[in-house]
Design an enzyme around this catalytic site. Structure first.
Site, PDB file in Angstrom:
ATOM      1  N   GLN A 252       0.824  -1.198   0.000  1.00  0.00           N
ATOM      2  CA  GLN A 252       0.000   0.000   0.000  1.00  0.00           C
ATOM      3  C   GLN A 252       0.864   1.256   0.000  1.00  0.00           C
ATOM      4  O   GLN A 252       2.038   1.217   0.361  1.00  0.00           O
ATOM      5  CB  GLN A 252      -0.924  -0.026   1.226  1.00  0.00           C
ATOM      6  CG  GLN A 252      -1.791  -1.283   1.252  1.00  0.00           C
ATOM      7  CD  GLN A 252      -2.749  -1.330   2.408  1.00  0.00           C
ATOM      8  OE1 GLN A 252      -3.265  -0.310   2.838  1.00  0.00           O
ATOM      9  NE2 GLN A 252      -3.014  -2.527   2.923  1.00  0.00           N
ATOM     10  N   LYS A 268       1.264   7.618   6.440  1.00  0.00           N
ATOM     11  CA  LYS A 268       0.244   6.686   5.971  1.00  0.00           C
ATOM     12  C   LYS A 268      -1.084   7.428   5.930  1.00  0.00           C
ATOM     13  O   LYS A 268      -1.596   7.853   6.965  1.00  0.00           O
ATOM     14  CB  LYS A 268       0.141   5.472   6.903  1.00  0.00           C
ATOM     15  CG  LYS A 268       1.333   4.534   6.810  1.00  0.00           C
ATOM     16  CD  LYS A 268       1.107   3.247   7.598  1.00  0.00           C
ATOM     17  CE  LYS A 268       2.282   2.311   7.437  1.00  0.00           C
ATOM     18  NZ  LYS A 268       2.085   1.028   8.159  1.00  0.00           N
ATOM     19  N   GLU A 289      -4.300  -0.990   5.634  1.00  0.00           N
ATOM     20  CA  GLU A 289      -3.533  -0.430   6.736  1.00  0.00           C
ATOM     21  C   GLU A 289      -4.239   0.850   7.192  1.00  0.00           C
ATOM     22  O   GLU A 289      -4.625   1.682   6.374  1.00  0.00           O
ATOM     23  CB  GLU A 289      -2.104  -0.122   6.301  1.00  0.00           C
ATOM     24  CG  GLU A 289      -1.292  -1.365   5.985  1.00  0.00           C
ATOM     25  CD  GLU A 289       0.151  -1.043   5.653  1.00  0.00           C
ATOM     26  OE1 GLU A 289       0.542   0.122   5.822  1.00  0.00           O
ATOM     27  OE2 GLU A 289       0.870  -1.954   5.224  1.00  0.00           O
ATOM     28  N   ALA A 372       5.042   8.677  11.286  1.00  0.00           N
ATOM     29  CA  ALA A 372       5.919   7.911  12.169  1.00  0.00           C
ATOM     30  C   ALA A 372       7.349   8.396  12.002  1.00  0.00           C
ATOM     31  O   ALA A 372       7.888   8.415  10.885  1.00  0.00           O
ATOM     32  CB  ALA A 372       5.832   6.413  11.849  1.00  0.00           C
ATOM     33  N   PHE A 374      11.210   8.627  11.726  1.00  0.00           N
ATOM     34  CA  PHE A 374      12.182   7.678  11.205  1.00  0.00           C
ATOM     35  C   PHE A 374      13.158   7.238  12.295  1.00  0.00           C
ATOM     36  O   PHE A 374      13.517   8.013  13.184  1.00  0.00           O
ATOM     37  CB  PHE A 374      12.980   8.316  10.064  1.00  0.00           C
ATOM     38  CG  PHE A 374      12.405   8.031   8.700  1.00  0.00           C
ATOM     39  CD1 PHE A 374      11.049   8.063   8.491  1.00  0.00           C
ATOM     40  CD2 PHE A 374      13.233   7.745   7.631  1.00  0.00           C
ATOM     41  CE1 PHE A 374      10.513   7.815   7.243  1.00  0.00           C
ATOM     42  CE2 PHE A 374      12.713   7.501   6.380  1.00  0.00           C
ATOM     43  CZ  PHE A 374      11.344   7.525   6.178  1.00  0.00           C
ATOM     44  N   LEU A 375      13.592   6.003  12.193  1.00  0.00           N
ATOM     45  CA  LEU A 375      14.705   5.517  13.000  1.00  0.00           C
ATOM     46  C   LEU A 375      16.004   6.004  12.365  1.00  0.00           C
ATOM     47  O   LEU A 375      15.998   6.512  11.235  1.00  0.00           O
ATOM     48  CB  LEU A 375      14.666   3.992  13.073  1.00  0.00           C
ATOM     49  CG  LEU A 375      13.507   3.397  13.877  1.00  0.00           C
ATOM     50  CD1 LEU A 375      13.519   1.882  13.783  1.00  0.00           C
ATOM     51  CD2 LEU A 375      13.565   3.839  15.327  1.00  0.00           C
ATOM     52  N   ASP A 441      -0.641  -9.454  11.448  1.00  0.00           N
ATOM     53  CA  ASP A 441       0.300  -9.265  10.336  1.00  0.00           C
ATOM     54  C   ASP A 441       1.740  -9.064  10.830  1.00  0.00           C
ATOM     55  O   ASP A 441       2.438  -8.192  10.335  1.00  0.00           O
ATOM     56  CB  ASP A 441      -0.143  -8.058   9.506  1.00  0.00           C
ATOM     57  CG  ASP A 441       0.639  -7.940   8.210  1.00  0.00           C
ATOM     58  OD1 ASP A 441       0.937  -8.966   7.597  1.00  0.00           O
ATOM     59  OD2 ASP A 441       0.962  -6.804   7.811  1.00  0.00           O
ATOM     60  N   GLU A 446      12.560  -6.501  13.738  1.00  0.00           N
ATOM     61  CA  GLU A 446      13.926  -5.994  13.555  1.00  0.00           C
ATOM     62  C   GLU A 446      14.591  -5.695  14.890  1.00  0.00           C
ATOM     63  O   GLU A 446      13.922  -5.437  15.894  1.00  0.00           O
ATOM     64  CB  GLU A 446      13.900  -4.712  12.701  1.00  0.00           C
ATOM     65  CG  GLU A 446      13.430  -4.936  11.278  1.00  0.00           C
ATOM     66  CD  GLU A 446      13.513  -3.665  10.441  1.00  0.00           C
ATOM     67  OE1 GLU A 446      14.182  -2.710  10.884  1.00  0.00           O
ATOM     68  OE2 GLU A 446      12.903  -3.636   9.364  1.00  0.00           O
TER      69      GLU A 446
END
Length: 572
Positions: A252, A268, A289, A372, A374-375, A441, A446
């Site tokens: 998506q 999103k 989502e 969200a 970012f890392l 899902d 990680e």
């Protein structure tokens, strides 16, 4: 021979007509630009498209396109970005699915305007209610504040060494702005802070997204009471969006948004309303989502004290000014169009859900979405992707091994890294987290490579949670029922959240009021979490009765928390 000459003349005439039409098409944008410039100078200013009435929107489209072309010479060029964090899963998890989203068509423009006015009044009333509830919480009735003051939310971390922190500010790795291709920070909140070219700037002068990165360690994504997370959530909502690009991979559409202070976030967009529940006949990989699920998952993760979900905030985005006009992604820009209801829409490019039938439309160009944070860049902090031992088959007919083998956990316990350390217990935490929000899902997870196997699991990609409130998917709890293992800290917090003076649903409702898009979850979803929490405690109680408390509950707390545990169980 005469016919042959006539045919050549005809071919020549056709060629001249085609050339003339081609030249006219090339000149048309310039003529529109000149007309737009003259009308702008005559009217005293242009303004954004969102200020136009629905009837004027189609005409302004060509003018805005001309202005965008004038503002960016040579546009569109290939979108150049620095290395970005990848939230995508492995390609083999992107399976075919069927969509159930339908584009809702409006009536006449007058009716649509009335509906928008009513919707605006309704949202304003909901915001006023949320604001009133938030004010009452601040006045001293905050359950959330009382929860975080509980001793279970005050345990200390072990002493951190250089090997336990993701970044060491005294090391050779420096967070220079040039690493992002920029010359200076744009921290709008601290205009007096200046970055020293010699690299002597303190961590407090860094943007909040970078301070979040610096705070990551072996045991947590962010500390329990740090003010940086609250400041970062405000940045996600208020920072000016400077560029937008589509994120590759995934079934998506997701967008990468960059801000004025060089922070970045994954956007999103809203695909369905909060009241829409996933139909019972839909497979888990066929579901949409949900942007509000990403927001709620962050708050749930923080209430559970896992702190393994990157900060997420909801934002109302202007699709025209904050996406279309700032993107240099040619493929994304070409998918914008005006719907028959005079709403701005786009659909982007992705594996399955990117077409005009699944277009994302604004009202007229406003759309909700989750952002969200970012890392850290993968070039600075590599992450390892692990296959979830209880991964589903992602097949309509086949079942996974754990679904047919009741002793499957015994095999997992003998396989590294689950044979030692806390990894198996972290999987149990993730299982409880997913069950509370109904997320089926979870195919991969990680970890940060620097910390090896002795570190926490990052809870990424939670958009398929909160799809059903009328059904509790017990198969999500299979890892817990098969292994019968849990951390003592998790066990005690679950019991705490089930008490009437706290109550998980009330805590979530209060926490979500802090988000710009509140209310984020409807009441049935909040009540479903209380019901599922009781089911989790029932499974754990059965495990304790069958195998004994010491075999089920793993002590991960210090002496202070252990004493609190004895007090909590004194009446049992």
């Amino acid at each position: 021979m005469i016919l042959f000459r006539k045919f050549r003349v005809l071919i020549l005439m056709v060629f001249l007509v085609a050339c003339t039409m081609h030249i006219m098409i090339d000149l048309l944008p310039k003529l529109e630009k000149r007309a737009a410039g003259s009308s702008s100078s005559a009217g005293g200013g242009g303004g954004c498209s969102c200020a136009h009435t629905p009837g004027e929107e189609p005409r302004s489209w060509a003018k805005q396109r001309a202005r965008a072309a004038a503002a960016e010479p040579g546009w569109p060029n290939k979108h150049s970005l620095r290395l970005l964090q990848d939230f995508s899963n492995e390609p083999n998890s992107n399976l075919t699915s069927y969509s159930r989203e339908k584009v809702t068509e409006r009536g006449e423009s007058e009716k649509r305007v009335r509906q928008l006015q009513l919707g605006s009044e309704k949202r304003g009333l909901m915001r006023d209610t949320a604001s009133g509830q938030k004010q009452r919480a601040v006045q001293g009735s905050s359950r959330l504040k009382a929860l975080y003051e509980n001793p279970l939310y005050g345990t200390d971390l072990p002493h951190l060494t250089e090997d336990d922190t993701l970044f060491n500010l005294n090391a050779d790795i420096r967070f220079y702005p040039k690493a992002a291709g920029q010359q200076e920070w744009h921290n709008e909140g601290n205009v007096n802070d200046e970055y020293s070219p010699a690299g002597e700037a303190s961590a407090e002068s860094y943007p909040n997204w970078l301070r979040f990165h610096i705070g990551i360690n072996r045991y947590e994504l962010y500390s329990r009471h740090t003010p940086v997370i609250g400041a970062l959530l405000k940045d996600l909502v208020s920072q000016r969006i400077t560029s937008v690009a589509m994120k590759s991979g995934g079934t998506q559409l997701k967008l990468i948004m960059s801000f004025q202070n060089y922070g970045q976030a994954l956007f999103k967009p809203m695909k369905q309303t909060r009241e829409q529940e996933t139909p019972p006949d839909f497979f888990y990989f066929s579901d949409f989502e949900r942007h509000n699920a990403e927001i709620a998952a962050f708050h749930l993760d923080r209430i559970l004290d896992f702190r393994r979900v990157p900060p997420v905030a909801g934002r109302l985005v202007n699709m025209t000014r904050e996406i279309r006009d700032v993107t240099r992604d040619k493929k994304l820009w070409r998918t914008f169009f005006v719907s028959p209801a005079n709403n701005i829409c786009f659909y982007g490019e992705c594996s399955y859900y990117c077409s005009t039938e699944h277009a994302l439309c604004g009202k007229p160009d406003q759309i909700e979405g989750s952002l969200a944070a970012f890392l850290p860049d993968l070039a600075l902090a590599k992450r390892k992707t692990w296959r979830n031992p209880w991964r589903r088959s992602y097949h309509k007919r086949k079942k996974a091994e754990w679904e047919v083998d009741p002793d499957y956990c015994d095999e997992v316990k003998q396989t590294p890294p689950y044979d030692q350390g806390t990894r198996l217990l972290d999987i149990m935490d993730m299982t409880i987290f997913d069950f509370l929000m109904g997320n089926m899902d979870r195919h991969h997870y990680e970890t940060f490579e620097k910390f090896g196997n002795e570190t926490f699991i990052i809870h990424l990609d939670n958009g398929r949670g909160f799809g059903k409130y009328s059904h509790d998917e017990m198969s999500i709890l299979v890892p817990l029922t098969q292994c019968c293992r849990v951390k003592r800290s998790t066990y005690l917090r679950l019991q705490l959240l089930a008490k009437e003076e706290f109550q998980l649903s009330s805590l979530m409702e209060e926490s979500l009021l802090q988000d710009q898009l509140a209310p984020v979850l409807i009441q049935p979803h909040l009540e479903a979490m209380d019901r599922r929490l009781r089911l989790v405690l029932k499974v754990l109680a059965d495990c304790v009765e069958k195998e004994g408390f010491s075999s089920v509950v793993e002590n991960d707390l210090n002496g202070q928390a252990s004493s609190h545990h004895h007090q909590a169980h004194g009446g049992r």
